[in-house]
Design an enzyme around this catalytic site. Structure first.
Site, PDB file in Angstrom:
ATOM      1  N   SER A 249       1.878   3.276  -6.491  1.00  0.00           N
ATOM      2  CA  SER A 249       2.788   2.792  -5.454  1.00  0.00           C
ATOM      3  C   SER A 249       3.843   3.787  -4.984  1.00  0.00           C
ATOM      4  O   SER A 249       4.559   3.501  -4.020  1.00  0.00           O
ATOM      5  CB  SER A 249       3.473   1.504  -5.913  1.00  0.00           C
ATOM      6  OG  SER A 249       2.550   0.446  -5.907  1.00  0.00           O
TER       7      SER A 249
ATOM      8  N   LYS B 106      13.838   1.354  -3.231  1.00  0.00           N
ATOM      9  CA  LYS B 106      12.961   0.172  -3.149  1.00  0.00           C
ATOM     10  C   LYS B 106      13.743  -1.049  -3.628  1.00  0.00           C
ATOM     11  O   LYS B 106      14.504  -0.941  -4.611  1.00  0.00           O
ATOM     12  CB  LYS B 106      11.757   0.440  -4.051  1.00  0.00           C
ATOM     13  CG  LYS B 106      10.616  -0.535  -4.005  1.00  0.00           C
ATOM     14  CD  LYS B 106       9.473   0.004  -4.869  1.00  0.00           C
ATOM     15  CE  LYS B 106       8.226  -0.857  -4.785  1.00  0.00           C
ATOM     16  NZ  LYS B 106       7.088  -0.245  -5.531  1.00  0.00           N
TER      17      LYS B 106
ATOM     18  N   SER C 271       3.132   0.148  -3.065  1.00  0.00           N
ATOM     19  CA  SER C 271       4.079  -0.876  -2.666  1.00  0.00           C
ATOM     20  C   SER C 271       5.456  -0.318  -2.296  1.00  0.00           C
ATOM     21  O   SER C 271       6.277  -1.053  -1.770  1.00  0.00           O
ATOM     22  CB  SER C 271       4.250  -1.902  -3.785  1.00  0.00           C
ATOM     23  OG  SER C 271       4.754  -1.289  -4.961  1.00  0.00           O
TER      24      SER C 271
END
Lengths: 467, 78
Positions: A181, A81, A157
């Protein structure tokens, strides 16, 4: 080993590299080519670190040929990420503002541990702005699309992490989980995901959102893959203020124990409300396979979740106060509005929320005196189409985004470990996650259950067949 | 309902016993100014809606009966 080496699981790839059935360099080239080929369709990557991956692979191959001990993740491609620091790359954290920062001077702690373990970093992954979202939409870098149906959301996310793993570009990725997330994209994209106990994985060099909730961890295509990664990178880090020096056990070794003797229950009450029939059916299928006959109820979970919402807004708003003062126009409108509102929360509200938090933690821990693990849906529904603003459940119309984290948020609120496993119900074209929650530091139990569900054919991380 | 959004009205309870004296957009604008944030007119409704949602959540969280001595969940360790 799968005919396409890249589609093997984490454990299969590491074994193939160790046995020199495939070189690390080949694995890096395959993953880079896959990322470049697939990314225009799913928008998972914001950076492909090809040069670094090839260099890391060359180092691994040289060591293996020289007969040096093979490292635990040797030749394993992965991505992170884009809130993790990567040396030489600017850490975006999904934002426009942070891309004006200079490149990171060092890797984040977990990226450094992955490198030391022999893994190959393929790139940085798209995400919701500043990790404040559950949908995988991003105005700056474009929306991440679900590989199983590009008209649908990945969840967020850690959106790019879910998409890249589900698309077969990498066998695992690192994400972060503040309110769900890691687990939400794992559910929507059909991967396994591990949010370990708060303090288990070092967060140093990962851009923070709500530090008292922030966790980091892996998504992978198998339960064993999560165990392998856990064993390679978990552990105390004196430079992370919330890292805990707690004994580490081998989760890979624990998988051999199966689930015999484990006391497993299905969570009732809050965790059976506001879910689609499919989400509940996925939990029930897992429960039947495991022979679960017991229900438990976690008290006052609705209030706990609301307290988590208050604290997320408040801590998040405080985190971004300087940027809200200086560059408010450079946030996405929704992120900015939420963060401004959060920055104005009176301390009395936050203090009460922290009191609820301690109380809820104590109540939930009592349940783990009676059972070893609790099953819940990971999300109330499967991946929605882009543009969906409401969801109809039991005849009631609910706003979509605030309800995606109904079942994940209560556990990150109190730092408990949780694994999401992907279940494909018969006739369904989309996966749904089942969440396995255990007492603090018992990731091994959650992974044992996940592994049994996988071996029994209930949990399966399918690679999306992208045309 | 899974997630309540309570619309605040004039003089309504703004959670934790705090009384609202102004409409939410005015309140938010004043608070924001205090902490040095400029809320542009076109953002007022959005920020106000989120503040109302937080207020609603805080108000419900405050209904959990706790002992006077119940400690907050701090992570600081001396």
């Amino acid at each position: 080993m799968h005919l396409d080496p890249l589609l093997g699981t984490t454990a299969e790839i590491i074994e193939a590299v160790r046995l020199r059935e495939v070189s690390a360099l080949d694995m890096a080239k395959l993953a880079i080519a896959a990322a470049e080929a697939v990314n225009p369709r799913i928008n998972a990557f914001t950076e492909i670190t090809a040069e670094r991956a090839l260099k890391e692979a060359d180092t691994i191959d040289t060591r293996i040929v020289a007969g040096e001990p093979v490292r635990p993740l040797a030749g394993l491609p992965y991505a992170v990420k884009n809130l993790f620091d990567i040396e030489g790359v600017t850490t975006r954290a999904g934002s426009k503002i942070n891309r004006d920062n200079p490149p990171a001077v060092a890797d984040a702690a977990l990226v450094a541990r992955m490198k030391a373990a022999g893994a190959l970093l393929i790139g940085a992954l798209n995400m919701d702005e500043y990790a404040y979202g559950f949908t995988g939409t991003n105005e700056h870098d474009g929306d991440v699309r679900n590989p199983h149906d590009p008209r649908r959301m990945t969840g967020g996310s850690s959106a790019g992490a879910g998409a890249a793993v589900a698309a077969g570009v990498v066998p695992m990725a690192l994400g972060s989980d503040t309110n769900g997330s890691i687990r939400v994209p794992a559910s929507f994209c059909g991967t396994f995901g591990l949010k370990a106990t708060y303090g288990r994985f070092s967060r140093v060099g990962a851009f923070p959102f709500v530090t008292s909730f922030d966790h980091v961890g892996p998504l992978a295509r198998s339960a064993r893959g999560l165990a392998v990664i856990h064993d390679a990178i978990a552990g105390f880090d004196p430079t992370d203020p919330v890292s805990v020096r707690h004994p580490l056990m081998s989760c890979q070794a624990a998988l051999e124990e199966g689930v015999d003797g484990l006391r497993i229950a299905v969570a009732g009450g809050w965790f059976r409300q506001n879910a689609t029939a499919q989400a509940l059916a996925a939990v029930d299928r897992a429960a039947r396979t495991l022979g679960v006959e017991r229900d438990v109820e976690l008290p006052e979970t609705r209030k706990a979740r609301l307290a988590a919402y208050v604290l997320t807004a408040s801590e998040g708003g405080a985190r971004h106060l300087g940027r809200l003062r200086e560059r408010p126009e450079d946030f996405e409108a929704e992120t900015r509005n939420r963060l401004i509102a959060g920055s104005l929360v009176p301390s009395a509200w936050a203090m009460q929320a922290q009191r609820v938090r301690r109380w809820y933690h104590e109540q939930v821990l009592k349940i783990f005196d009676e059972v070893d693990a609790v099953l819940t849906p990971t999300t109330p529904f499967s991946a929605p189409e882009f543009g969906t603003e409401t969801i109809s459940i039991d005849g009631e119309t609910l706003p979509l985004e605030p309800n995606i984290g109904l079942y994940t948020q209560p556990f990150s609120f109190i730092g408990l470990p949780a694994v999401s496993v992907p279940v494909w119900l018969e006739g369904e074209k989309l996966p749904l996650g089942v969440q396995i929650v255990t007492a603090p530091w018992r990731e091994d139990i959650a992974l044992r259950i996940a592994d049994v569900l996988e071996r029994e054919g209930v949990a399966e991380a399918r690679v999306a067949m992208m045309e | 309902m899974a997630f309540a959004h309570v619309k605040l009205t004039s003089r309504s309870n703004l959670g934790c016993g705090m009384q609202q004296k102004h409409d939410v957009s005015q309140l938010v604008e004043g608070l924001a100014e205090t902490v040095g944030i400029t809320v542009r007119p076109q953002w007022r409704d959005g920020v106000g809606a989120h503040f109302e949602a937080i207020a609603s959540a805080a108000a419900e969280a405050a209904t959990l009966t706790l002992d006077e001595a119940a400690e907050p969940a701090w992570h600081f360790e001396a």
